[in-house]
Write a protein that holds these residues in place. Structure first.
Motif, PDB file in Angstrom:
ATOM      1  N   PRO A 333       0.775  -1.370  -0.163  1.00 44.72           N
ATOM      2  CA  PRO A 333       0.015  -0.102  -0.231  1.00 44.72           C
ATOM      3  C   PRO A 333       0.929   1.359  -0.103  1.00 44.72           C
ATOM      4  N   GLU A 334       2.243   1.124   0.337  1.00 43.04           N
ATOM      5  CA  GLU A 334       3.085   2.343   0.331  1.00 43.04           C
ATOM      6  C   GLU A 334       3.529   2.578  -1.290  1.00 43.04           C
ATOM      7  N   CYS A 335       3.808   1.733  -1.547  1.00 42.43           N
ATOM      8  CA  CYS A 335       4.709   1.985  -2.925  1.00 42.43           C
ATOM      9  C   CYS A 335       4.069   1.160  -4.279  1.00 42.43           C
ATOM     10  N   ASN A 336       3.073   0.344  -4.015  1.00 42.45           N
ATOM     11  CA  ASN A 336       2.393  -0.442  -5.251  1.00 42.45           C
ATOM     12  C   ASN A 336       3.309  -1.596  -5.455  1.00 42.45           C
ATOM     13  N   GLY A 337       4.554  -1.918  -4.744  1.00 47.42           N
ATOM     14  CA  GLY A 337       5.293  -2.778  -5.347  1.00 47.42           C
ATOM     15  C   GLY A 337       4.849  -4.312  -4.941  1.00 47.42           C
ATOM     16  N   ASN A 338       5.197  -5.338  -5.971  1.00 48.31           N
ATOM     17  CA  ASN A 338       4.653  -6.743  -5.772  1.00 48.31           C
ATOM     18  C   ASN A 338       5.252  -7.298  -4.438  1.00 48.31           C
ATOM     19  N   CYS A 339       4.109  -7.812  -3.791  1.00 44.87           N
ATOM     20  CA  CYS A 339       4.608  -8.563  -2.348  1.00 44.87           C
ATOM     21  C   CYS A 339       5.522  -9.995  -2.770  1.00 44.87           C
ATOM     22  N   LYS A 340       6.356 -10.319  -1.904  1.00 44.07           N
ATOM     23  CA  LYS A 340       7.059 -11.507  -2.213  1.00 44.07           C
ATOM     24  C   LYS A 340       6.960 -12.201  -0.738  1.00 44.07           C
ATOM     25  N   GLU A 341       6.856 -13.586  -0.801  1.00 44.08           N
ATOM     26  CA  GLU A 341       6.806 -14.240   0.424  1.00 44.08           C
ATOM     27  C   GLU A 341       7.993 -14.269   1.008  1.00 44.08           C
ATOM     28  N   THR A 342       8.242 -14.403   2.415  1.00 40.13           N
ATOM     29  CA  THR A 342       9.337 -14.313   3.188  1.00 40.13           C
ATOM     30  C   THR A 342       9.283 -15.040   4.689  1.00 40.13           C
ATOM     31  N   ASP A 343      10.301 -15.113   5.110  1.00 41.41           N
ATOM     32  CA  ASP A 343      10.360 -15.559   6.656  1.00 41.41           C
ATOM     33  C   ASP A 343      10.400 -14.121   7.498  1.00 41.41           C
ATOM     34  N   LEU A 344       9.290 -13.796   8.368  1.00 40.43           N
ATOM     35  CA  LEU A 344       9.363 -12.364   8.819  1.00 40.43           C
ATOM     36  C   LEU A 344      10.203 -12.646  10.051  1.00 40.43           C
ATOM     37  N   ILE A 345      10.568 -13.698  10.702  1.00 41.25           N
ATOM     38  CA  ILE A 345      11.617 -13.802  11.837  1.00 41.25           C
ATOM     39  C   ILE A 345      12.908 -13.454  11.082  1.00 41.25           C
ATOM     40  N   GLU A 346      13.146 -13.821   9.928  1.00 41.99           N
ATOM     41  CA  GLU A 346      14.486 -13.282   9.140  1.00 41.99           C
ATOM     42  C   GLU A 346      14.330 -11.822   9.142  1.00 41.99           C
ATOM     43  N   GLU A 347      13.209 -11.518   8.512  1.00 38.02           N
ATOM     44  CA  GLU A 347      13.270 -10.038   8.174  1.00 38.02           C
ATOM     45  C   GLU A 347      13.426  -9.179   9.373  1.00 38.02           C
ATOM     46  N   VAL A 348      12.680  -9.590  10.581  1.00 39.46           N
ATOM     47  CA  VAL A 348      12.813  -8.728  11.633  1.00 39.46           C
ATOM     48  C   VAL A 348      14.395  -8.717  12.525  1.00 39.46           C
ATOM     49  N   ILE A 349      15.040  -9.717  12.396  1.00 41.09           N
ATOM     50  CA  ILE A 349      16.441  -9.954  12.549  1.00 41.09           C
ATOM     51  C   ILE A 349      17.206  -8.927  11.798  1.00 41.09           C
ATOM     52  N   ARG A 350      17.135  -9.067  10.447  1.00 43.20           N
ATOM     53  CA  ARG A 350      18.002  -8.280   9.554  1.00 43.20           C
ATOM     54  C   ARG A 350      17.617  -6.538   9.676  1.00 43.20           C
ATOM     55  N   LEU A 351      16.401  -6.567   9.977  1.00 41.53           N
ATOM     56  CA  LEU A 351      16.024  -5.015  10.228  1.00 41.53           C
ATOM     57  C   LEU A 351      16.908  -4.621  11.664  1.00 41.53           C
ATOM     58  N   THR A 352      16.530  -5.522  12.525  1.00 47.84           N
ATOM     59  CA  THR A 352      17.344  -4.918  13.862  1.00 47.84           C
ATOM     60  C   THR A 352      18.728  -4.757  13.986  1.00 47.84           C
ATOM     61  N   ILE A 353      19.574  -5.828  13.228  1.00 53.18           N
ATOM     62  CA  ILE A 353      20.931  -5.737  12.913  1.00 53.18           C
ATOM     63  C   ILE A 353      21.201  -4.610  12.028  1.00 53.18           C
ATOM     64  N   LYS A 354      20.505  -4.235  11.078  1.00 56.69           N
ATOM     65  CA  LYS A 354      20.733  -3.110  10.135  1.00 56.69           C
ATOM     66  C   LYS A 354      20.796  -1.740  10.772  1.00 56.69           C
ATOM     67  N   ASN A 355      19.905  -1.804  11.840  1.00 57.27           N
ATOM     68  CA  ASN A 355      19.722  -0.329  12.757  1.00 57.27           C
ATOM     69  C   ASN A 355      20.395  -0.406  14.012  1.00 57.27           C
ATOM     70  N   GLY A 356      21.606  -1.384  13.901  1.00 54.78           N
ATOM     71  CA  GLY A 356      22.283  -1.221  15.296  1.00 54.78           C
ATOM     72  C   GLY A 356      21.831  -1.991  16.410  1.00 54.78           C
ATOM     73  N   GLY A 357      20.805  -2.662  16.326  1.00 54.40           N
ATOM     74  CA  GLY A 357      20.262  -3.300  17.537  1.00 54.40           C
ATOM     75  C   GLY A 357      20.934  -4.616  18.102  1.00 54.40           C
ATOM     76  N   GLU A 358      20.689  -5.304  18.994  1.00 57.79           N
ATOM     77  CA  GLU A 358      20.998  -6.578  19.421  1.00 57.79           C
ATOM     78  C   GLU A 358      20.032  -7.679  19.063  1.00 57.79           C
ATOM     79  N   VAL A 359      20.516  -8.813  18.801  1.00 56.26           N
ATOM     80  CA  VAL A 359      19.628  -9.925  18.605  1.00 56.26           C
ATOM     81  C   VAL A 359      20.120 -10.939  19.572  1.00 56.26           C
ATOM     82  N   GLU A 360      19.072 -11.683  20.632  1.00 59.07           N
ATOM     83  CA  GLU A 360      19.115 -12.843  21.353  1.00 59.07           C
ATOM     84  C   GLU A 360      18.181 -13.747  20.725  1.00 59.07           C
TER      85      GLU A 360
END
Length: 384
Positions: A333-360
């Protein structure tokens, strides 16, 4: 990621910051256990062969134009496995994409679970789990007149940082006053030895930030040595044991890894309890996948807690990182780009690391993991 050693932290941050791509990125984790090399090598050969066939067939049906780059990456991976693995390595991680000129590797003394994934971003959970579970440790082996200090790092790097042999005299047979005076001299030299070792340890901890210390020696020697350490360093001692000065190096490494594992399990449980308690009081903490997806996307997650084997299928777009647990729209709904299937846990891990957070990343079926699973299996401490 504050407590993950620098080698893994740099690798994770580099991979987390790769832009999403339509070109296939291969993520390969493998157990290459050096102690069971022949048996494990045959298992890996079959695993790799079947994984390659599975994804090659998918490309033939859906993206035949990408098959060429996939095969080039497979060739590089096979050459690396055949020629580059160290004899002390028990686990390898490989991230490859020919179109992006990407070929990142990591070798570990800790095995990975066999995993082969082709996606538009690298899968980081196993590497993040390794960095979270097994931090660097300062191993101090000592007796009353000698010391050896090892800096144990992931990837199988064990560096001898300090060794000393104090000039403490042996038993003196002369009796009377002379014997008592001589024994006092021996005790003073032992104290000097403990003091000098403690000073070097303090310097290493202050300069290089070790959070984990293991002391190996007889109980009375360890206690005498700890008297010379400042309190803030004694708090970093995760275990003491009496393996002895000249124990087998593999036994020492095994002991250190087990000590780290036990210490991490206790820390994980305390972290999960802290997240649950603070989220209930609305004190900079949150539970539940939907909220944490949004919080991780906006960079608010300071510490993320997930269970290692947890997988949540969802959708995202590469254009704006819109992620949703349910595909309510044919496109973002933001950019009208096509949605792709993904593992949301992997995505949250990646976003946390990308933004300098820690992951347990919690080991399944531990008290911390079971506690978190009772609260939707995911939680986070927030920056604000």
């Amino acid at each position: 990621m504050k407590k993950v050693n620098s080698v893994i932290r740099e690798k994770l941050e580099f991979l987390a910051n790769l832009p999403d791509t339509d070109h296939p990125i291969i993520t390969l984790y493998m157990n290459v256990n050096a102690q069971e090399f022949l048996n494990q090598a045959e298992k890996n050969r079959i695993f790799l062969k079947n994984s390659i066939i599975e994804y090659a067939e998918k490309f033939k049906k859906t993206n035949p134009e990408k098959l060429y780059g996939f095969k080039k990456d497979i060739s590089k991976i096979k050459n690396y496995i055949a020629e580059e693995i160290n004899t002390t390595t028990h686990g390898i991680a490989i991230f490859a994409c020919d179109e992006l000129n990407l070929f990142e590797t990591f070798q570990s003394v800790i095995p990975f679970e066999n995993e082969f994934v082709v996606s538009f971003s690298p899968y980081l959970k196993q590497l993040a789990f390794l960095g979270d579970e097994y931090e660097n440790v300062l191993a101090i082996m000592l007796d009353s007149n000698s010391t050896v200090i090892y800096d144990v790092r992931l990837g199988g790097i064990v560096t001898q940082r300090f060794t000393s042999e104090s000039d403490v005299h042996g038993f003196h047979e002369q009796g009377g006053w002379s014997q008592k005076r001589f024994q006092r001299g021996i005790q003073q030299e032992k104290e000097w030895h403990y003091r000098d070792t403690a000073n070097f340890v303090r310097k290493l901890v202050d300069e290089e930030g070790f959070n984990n210390i293991v002391i190996i020696g007889k109980d009375y020697e360890v206690k005498n040595f700890e008297k010379h350490l400042p309190n803030y360093i004694n708090k970093k001692v995760i275990n003491t044991n009496d393996l002895g000065m000249y124990a087998n190096p593999n036994k020492i490494l095994e002991t250190i890894i087990n000590d780290l594992y036990d210490a991490e399990k206790e820390r994980e449980f305390l972290t999960v309890r802290d997240i649950i308690n603070r989220s209930q009081m609305n004190d900079k903490a949150s539970m539940g996948l939907s909220d944490i997806i949004e919080l991780a996307s906006s960079g608010r997650v300071e510490t993320l807690a997930v269970v290692k084997n947890d997988v949540r299928t969802g959708y995202k777009t590469g254009e704006c990182l819109y992620i949703t647990k349910d595909q309510h729209y044919p496109g973002c709904p933001e950019c009208n780009g096509n949605c792709k299937e993904t593992d949301l846990i992997e995505e949250v891990i990646r976003l946390t690391i990308k933004n300098g957070g820690e992951v347990e990343i919690l080991t399944p079926e531990t008290p911390a993991a079971n506690e978190l699973l009772e609260h939707d299996g995911i939680g986070a401490i927030l920056r604000y």
